[in-house]
Design a protein around this motif. Structure first.
Motif, PDB file in Angstrom:
ATOM      1  N   ASN A  57       0.666  -1.252  -0.144  1.00  0.00           N
ATOM      2  CA  ASN A  57      -0.047  -0.066  -0.132  1.00  0.00           C
ATOM      3  C   ASN A  57       0.988   1.180   0.181  1.00  0.00           C
ATOM      4  N   ASN A 104      -7.914  -4.311 -11.610  1.00  0.00           N
ATOM      5  CA  ASN A 104      -8.232  -4.833 -10.316  1.00  0.00           C
ATOM      6  C   ASN A 104      -7.117  -5.466  -9.647  1.00  0.00           C
ATOM      7  N   ASP A 150      -3.158  -6.401  -7.254  1.00  0.00           N
ATOM      8  CA  ASP A 150      -2.817  -5.904  -6.133  1.00  0.00           C
ATOM      9  C   ASP A 150      -1.896  -5.031  -6.118  1.00  0.00           C
ATOM     10  N   TYR A 163       0.451  -2.134  -8.825  1.00  0.00           N
ATOM     11  CA  TYR A 163       0.416  -1.614 -10.250  1.00  0.00           C
ATOM     12  C   TYR A 163       1.774  -1.223 -10.286  1.00  0.00           C
ATOM     13  N   LEU A 173      -5.724   4.836  -6.224  1.00  0.00           N
ATOM     14  CA  LEU A 173      -5.063   3.237  -6.257  1.00  0.00           C
ATOM     15  C   LEU A 173      -4.739   3.038  -4.671  1.00  0.00           C
ATOM     16  N   LYS A 207      -3.920  -0.592  -3.046  1.00  0.00           N
ATOM     17  CA  LYS A 207      -3.038  -1.165  -3.896  1.00  0.00           C
ATOM     18  C   LYS A 207      -1.652  -0.862  -3.558  1.00  0.00           C
TER      19      LYS A 207
END
Length: 539
Positions: free
Chosen positions: A357, A474, A476, A478, A503, A508
């Motif tokens: 995250n 979608n 986990d 990017y 995001l 994400k």
């Protein structure tokens, strides 16, 4: 033909039906020819029954021929679909780096070679009709006048010998033609890819046309001309052989051989009727040479791709501890396969960790290995040493596909697929319009069912469309490799200040390769690469 058996064995019943109807059509065609011969034998044989049989057998031959073509076409479509699908699946399961380097060879096999094989299989009904017609007609003629028929059969045997003797050369020329055709495909692909560079540099453009494309085109043309001239020569010599042989036979019959000229005049038109069928038989065998070369290319590509198949069926664990880095590189080294034998450039060793995250920026100058790193990160490139951990689980070949599935990645050359059927319908309906609006694309594109209404957009708009598709995935994690590089300041601001925070907000993990110092404050962490290694780290 035995090389084709593995391709058709699952549809053997359909093939047998197609073969039987083709042979039956040939028998009916032969019957029409022999009926015409009986009419030439005596005008008394020409009556209502005569014309009814000719019309009847002709119609039956046509219907059976069409039926045979249908059954074989059905098999062909199945074979080509299976070949294309199997090869495509193998390619998608193979080592990405190998596929990336072999793309100029792969596409011609998937297009030209499979098309050539398809054309050959589709010619089988025509071949069966022709062979049956010739054999059955010669058999009837042999029963009628075996001596005269035997003389004409000598001409057909000479035709067979002539065609058979040239087949090795035809195959050799076809291989050469295929090789240079592949080179030409590569050159033309590079022309399209490098259109900007060639358009801006007249000297480079002229050299590329005259020294690269023209050179390979010259060799391809040379092979093609020799091959086609050889095939045309065969056809013309086959016709010439029958004509000269007929003339010589007539002369010999008048001077040496005891030939019944009345019978000769009856049989000669029948022989002339058979010439188109013998030409089709010869054409089939020549086409077979090209098809076998194509089959070799398909088989070789299949073997090469199989050698690089990634055997990966294990799944990564779905639940992990939150206090462990989501990704961790330990002494990762990478070397390009194409550089293994001359001045190899090694990426790494690299030790790096990413927190869940977080927004992490990867920076560094040109040649520092940022794009290579991103492909190692996403599992496209496989390290030669070191380890990658997803939380506390090591990424291995056995779970590599599952690892790759964690990512949605944008690259400068990313392709935008219009179909979105892989996305859950409810998620697509809920999020698509929102993402389109976030990137202000509502006047350019919309979702129609599970498809983008268009992908024919400007470069910057396609990049924004690719970003929409990435968000719809979608995933986990990017990865964005210089997404904002070709965007104007307004859309750069949307990307850094709107998309990335969104995001992160929905949980994400984001890794951005960027040169945009103006937006570095968006990052939770900045990592600088230098020659494939970490140079510095900034919180």
């Amino acid at each position: 033909m035995k090389k084709l058996f593995p391709l058709i064995k699952n549809r053997l019943g359909l093939f047998i039906i197609g073969a039987i109807t083709g042979v039956a059509s040939g028998f009916c065609t032969s019957r029409v020819i022999t009926m015409i011969k009986t009419g030439l034998d005596s005008v008394d044989n020409i009556n209502e029954n005569f014309i009814f049989q000719i019309i009847g057998y002709s119609i039956i031959a046509t219907i059976l021929g069409i039926g045979s073509g249908y059954f074989i076409a059905k098999i062909t479509s199945i074979v080509i679909r299976q070949l294309t699908q199997n090869l495509s699946e193998k390619i998608l399961k193979a080592n990405y780096e190998y596929i990336e380097s072999a793309s100029s060879r792969i596409v011609p096999v998937l297009t030209r070679d499979i098309t050539m094989l398809s054309e050959f299989i589709n010619r089988i009904p025509q071949f069966l009709v022709s062979v049956t017609t010739v054999v059955a007609t010669l058999y009837v003629m042999f029963l009628s006048d075996w001596k005269l028929t035997s003389f004409f059969m000598i001409a057909f045997v000479l035709q067979i010998i002539m065609v058979a003797s040239t087949l090795p050369l035809v195959r050799k020329l076809t291989r050469n033609s295929t090789k240079y055709n592949n080179y030409l495909y590569r050159d033309l692909s590079n022309l399209v890819s490098g259109l900007k560079e060639l358009s801006l540099n007249e000297a480079r453009r002229n050299d590329y046309i005259s020294l690269v494309i023209s050179e390979n085109l010259k060799f391809w043309n040379k092979s093609e001309v020799r091959r086609k001239v050889l095939l045309e020569t065969n056809d013309r010599l086959s016709d010439l052989l029958v004509f000269i042989f007929s003339g010589l036979l007539m002369y010999a019959g008048a001077t040496i051989l005891p030939i019944d000229f009345y019978q000769f005049k009856v049989i000669l038109p029948t022989i002339l009727f058979l010439i188109p069928f013998t030409t089709k038989i010869a054409s089939f065998f020549r086409l077979k040479s090209g098809a076998m070369v194509s089959l070799e290319q398909i088989h070789k590509l299949g073997l090469d791709v199989d050698k690089r198949k990634i055997e990966s069926s294990e799944q990564l664990k779905p639940n992990h501890e939150s206090n462990v880095p989501i990704l961790k590189f330990s002494k990762i080294k990478f070397q390009y396969q194409t550089q293994q034998h001359e001045n190899p450039i090694t990426f790494g060793p690299l030790d790096i960790a990413f927190k869940k995250n977080n927004i992490t920026f990867i920076i560094g100058g040109n040649g520092s290995g940022k794009t290579t790193f991103s492909k190692i990160l996403t599992g496209l490139y496989i390290p030669i040493s070191g380890s990658i951990q997803y939380y506390d689980e090591e990424v291995k070949m056995e779970n590599l596909i599952s690892y790759r599935n964690l990512f949605s990645a944008y690259y400068a050359d990313s392709h935008v697929f219009e179909h979105l059927s892989h996305i859950e319908a409810s998620y697509l309906e809920e999020k698509a319009d929102n993402f389109i609006n976030m990137l202000e694309m509502e006047s350019k594109v919309e979702i129609e069912g599970d498809t983008f209404s268009t992908i024919s957009l400007s470069y910057g708009q396609r990049s924004r469309l690719a970003l929409i598709a990435n968000m719809l995935d979608n995933k986990d994690i990017y990865v964005f490799d210089e997404w904002a590089a070709n965007q104007d300041p307004y859309f750069k601001g949307i990307f850094y200040h709107k998309i990335l925070p969104y995001l992160k907000e929905i949980g994400k993990t984001i890794i951005v390769i960027s040169h945009d110092e103006k937006y570095f404050e968006v990052a939770d962490e900045i990592i600088e690469l230098q020659e494939g290694m970490i140079n510095s780290k900034t919180p």
